[in-house]
Design an enzyme around this catalytic site. Structure first.
Site, PDB file in Angstrom:
ATOM      1  N   ARG A  51       0.841  -1.193   0.000  1.00  0.00           N
ATOM      2  CA  ARG A  51       0.000   0.000   0.000  1.00  0.00           C
ATOM      3  C   ARG A  51       0.873   1.239   0.000  1.00  0.00           C
ATOM      4  O   ARG A  51       1.982   1.218   0.528  1.00  0.00           O
ATOM      5  CB  ARG A  51      -0.908   0.037   1.226  1.00  0.00           C
ATOM      6  CG  ARG A  51      -1.707  -1.231   1.456  1.00  0.00           C
ATOM      7  CD  ARG A  51      -1.217  -1.972   2.661  1.00  0.00           C
ATOM      8  NE  ARG A  51      -1.724  -3.347   2.691  1.00  0.00           N
ATOM      9  CZ  ARG A  51      -1.274  -4.273   3.518  1.00  0.00           C
ATOM     10  NH1 ARG A  51      -0.320  -3.988   4.370  1.00  0.00           N
ATOM     11  NH2 ARG A  51      -1.771  -5.473   3.474  1.00  0.00           N
ATOM     12  N   GLU A 157       7.184  -3.039  14.808  1.00  0.00           N
ATOM     13  CA  GLU A 157       5.822  -3.013  14.283  1.00  0.00           C
ATOM     14  C   GLU A 157       4.806  -2.840  15.408  1.00  0.00           C
ATOM     15  O   GLU A 157       3.885  -2.035  15.334  1.00  0.00           O
ATOM     16  CB  GLU A 157       5.555  -4.311  13.507  1.00  0.00           C
ATOM     17  CG  GLU A 157       4.381  -4.233  12.568  1.00  0.00           C
ATOM     18  CD  GLU A 157       4.249  -5.484  11.718  1.00  0.00           C
ATOM     19  OE1 GLU A 157       3.215  -5.623  11.060  1.00  0.00           O
ATOM     20  OE2 GLU A 157       5.164  -6.330  11.726  1.00  0.00           O
ATOM     21  N   GLY A 186      -2.046  -8.808  11.633  1.00  0.00           N
ATOM     22  CA  GLY A 186      -1.614  -8.702  10.245  1.00  0.00           C
ATOM     23  C   GLY A 186      -1.763 -10.004   9.490  1.00  0.00           C
ATOM     24  O   GLY A 186      -2.255 -11.000  10.014  1.00  0.00           O
ATOM     25  N   GLY A 187      -1.298 -10.004   8.235  1.00  0.00           N
ATOM     26  CA  GLY A 187      -1.398 -11.200   7.419  1.00  0.00           C
ATOM     27  C   GLY A 187      -0.395 -12.272   7.804  1.00  0.00           C
ATOM     28  O   GLY A 187      -0.616 -13.457   7.589  1.00  0.00           O
ATOM     29  N   SER A 189       1.620 -11.893  10.962  1.00  0.00           N
ATOM     30  CA  SER A 189       2.011 -11.808  12.358  1.00  0.00           C
ATOM     31  C   SER A 189       0.943 -11.086  13.149  1.00  0.00           C
ATOM     32  O   SER A 189       0.059 -10.437  12.593  1.00  0.00           O
ATOM     33  CB  SER A 189       3.348 -11.068  12.512  1.00  0.00           C
ATOM     34  OG  SER A 189       3.231  -9.722  12.099  1.00  0.00           O
TER      35      SER A 189
END
Length: 356
Positions: A51, A157, A186-187, A189
């Site tokens: 993104r 993160e 997330g995707g 983690s």
């Protein structure tokens, strides 16, 4: 729960990264060289997609709108980690995002506009030097500078999201009891982060790999002991069944460029078992997998979760996908999940017509 379609919750992490970068004297000097406005461009290279976020600031570095939104946002699929065998193609996949960003930032401001690319769990989980090659391809193919491109570790993160959200809520600089806890799903983690007492911090054990559970950060003149729990999702070739797969499916799933044989479990969906909720706990309190939970406390009193809640709510009919925002209650997600878990893959489109 409410979310603007072009204002994703993951933006909070990126906003902090952006403002953190701007805080450096060199970048700040560049930004303040123009009279009225400044821009910053952030690329979020996640596990499931990439993104671009373009932010616009006034001279005090407060956000200004871009059109009718607080930012310019565009996403593409798949993520950079899918290009492990073709790094140049991965770099080129970001070209449309870069082109759009350039169309948003005025030409006379582009030379002084900072750009950052931060990659998360998808690249962290790649084997060997695949991640390094992908980042190097971005530097050469798209003419990025090396210092613009980096891989965020799980600690960064998780802590960035906690700092960003508490900053926007006006909590930073106050006692830790006034802060809120965050979970970033997330995707590849998940990170849970919250501030704990000094007493709990002194009793913190070490992670199994020897890393500390607690970070100490000084923010707006206040010291915080921040508990971080990280969990990485890894595809496994040892077993073809997964609690995340609908009943009746027997085929393949591609993750990080590798195709794994995939099927639904024979005895139903056992996600609790997959998360190891009942794993042995050597501490007073644990979360999943026998991990120390930070002992809770006032910093865990209010919890904010970030993920694709809007997207999934739209796909399963909880909110109207034609509207830019919507409201939903957690119980609606639970009902949709139970319905999904009792639906065979062959019937999924009739049960959830808007599913991708």
């Amino acid at each position: 729960m409410k979310r603007q379609n072009n204002f994703p919750l993951h933006f909070l992490v990126l906003l902090f990264l952006c403002r953190y970068s701007i805080a450096s004297s060199h970048v700040r000097r560049l930004l303040l060289s123009h009279e009225s406005e400044h821009y910053a461009v952030i690329f979020d290279a996640g596990s499931t997609g990439s993104r671009v976020h373009v932010f616009r600031f006034d001279t005090k570095l407060d956000l200004l709108p871009i059109g009718n939104h607080i930012e310019y946002f565009l996403a593409i699929n798949p993520g950079l980690s899918s290009y492990a065998n073709n790094p140049k193609a991965g770099a080129l996949s970001l070209k449309p995002l870069l082109d759009k960003a350039e169309s948003v930032v005025p030409k006379d401001l582009q030379p002084q506009t900072p750009l950052k690319l931060g990659a998360t769990a998808g690249l962290r989980l790649l084997k060997g030097d695949a991640a390094v090659k992908i980042l190097q391809a971005n530097e050469t193919t798209l003419n990025y500078k090396a210092e613009w491109v980096s891989i965020l570790d799980g600690t960064q993160e998780g802590s960035y999201f906690w700092v960003a959200l508490n900053y926007l809520l006006g909590n930073l600089g106050k006692k830790y009891e006034r802060t809120v806890a965050t979970i970033d799903l997330g995707g590849g983690s998940v990170q849970m982060t919250y501030a704990i007492s000094k007493e709990s911090a002194t009793k913190a054990p070490k992670e199994p790999n020897g890393e500390p559970y607690v970070l100490n950060k000084s923010l707006l003149g206040t010291n915080y002991d921040i508990y971080l729990e990280l969990k990485f999702f890894k595809a496994s070739g040892n077993s073809s069944s997964s609690p995340c797969i609908l009943g009746g499916y027997n085929g393949y799933n591609t993750y990080n460029g590798v195709a794994y044989k995939a099927s639904s479990p024979k005895h139903g969906h056992q996600l609790k078992k997959a998360l190891k909720i009942k794993a042995p706990c050597k501490h007073k309190k644990c979360t999943f997998g026998g991990i120390w939970n930070g002992e809770g406390g006032q910093g865990f009193k209010n919890l904010y979760a970030s993920s694709f809640f809007y997207d999934y709510a739209a796909m399963v009919g909880i909110i109207d996908p034609k509207k830019p925002s919507g409201r939903a209650k957690p119980i609606q997600y639970l009902h949709a999940a139970k319905l999904a878990c009792n639906t065979k893959v062959k019937d999924i489109k009739s049960v959830f017509p808007d599913i991708d």
